[in-house]
Every structure is written in C-alpha cells, then in structure tokens.
Motif scaffolding. Structure first.
Motif, short mmCIF file in Angstrom:
data_model
loop_
_atom_site.label_atom_id
_atom_site.label_comp_id
_atom_site.label_asym_id
_atom_site.label_seq_id
_atom_site.Cartn_x
_atom_site.Cartn_y
_atom_site.Cartn_z
N ALA A 110 0.85 -1.19 0.00
CA ALA A 110 0.00 0.00 0.00
C ALA A 110 0.88 1.24 0.00
CB ALA A 110 -0.92 0.02 1.21
N GLU A 111 0.44 2.22 -0.77
CA GLU A 111 1.06 3.55 -0.71
C GLU A 111 0.22 4.35 0.27
OE1 GLU A 111 0.89 7.49 -3.33
OE2 GLU A 111 1.79 5.78 -4.40
N THR A 112 0.88 5.04 1.19
CA THR A 112 0.15 5.80 2.19
C THR A 112 0.97 6.97 2.70
OG1 THR A 112 -1.07 5.64 4.28
CG2 THR A 112 0.95 4.34 4.11
N ASN A 113 0.28 7.93 3.29
CA ASN A 113 0.95 9.08 3.91
C ASN A 113 0.62 9.17 5.40
OD1 ASN A 113 -1.74 9.85 3.56
ND2 ASN A 113 -1.22 11.97 3.12
N VAL A 114 0.28 8.05 6.04
CA VAL A 114 -0.10 8.09 7.45
C VAL A 114 1.07 8.40 8.38
CG1 VAL A 114 -2.13 6.61 7.18
CG2 VAL A 114 0.05 5.58 7.81
#
Length: 78
Positions: A49-53
């Motif tokens: 997954a690509e995420t910015n969390v």
C-alpha cells in the motif's frame, strides 16, 4: 472488500472515510485534524500500500503486513 481491518478501525473511531475498489485493490481516503490521508493498495508481484499516514506531506510504500503497520501508526496518533 479489501483493507477490512483498517476500515473496521476507522469505523470504531467514528472517522468518516471513503472506500473504493478498482482492479481488485482497495483505496481509503480520510481526514484527521484537517489533514487528508490516503491508503492505496497495489499489487506488483507483491501486495502493498502507498500511504501518507506516517507523514501527511509525503507518501511511502509499505509491503508485507501493511494493514497492521498502518493500523499501528494510526493508533499512535494523539
């Protein structure tokens, strides 16, 4: 339905989110304290997954146990 663990966590927190699914991959977009976050699942020989969390201003790819890693990060938010 994909990203069920993350969706369940967001529901428990009563956070509004948008879920979509395309080509068998799940996508979640939500806001927390005025910042937009995303979790975009992908499959490129391995699931991830690509995420910015971790950093709302930049994205990173997480592979392997990505749902658990994302949940752990969000649960640490104050």
């Amino acid at each position: 339905m994909r990203l069920e663990k993350i969706q369940n966590m967001l529901k428990e927190k009563n956070w509004k989110y948008q879920y979509t699914e395309e080509d068998g991959c799940g996508s979640i977009d939500f806001e927390y304290r005025g910042v937009s976050y995303h979790i975009w699942e992908f499959f490129d020989g391995i699931w991830g997954a690509e995420t910015n969390v971790k950093n709302g201003g930049s994205s990173e790819d997480i592979v392997g146990e990505y749902e658990e890693a994302i949940i752990k990060e969000i649960e640490n938010w104050k």
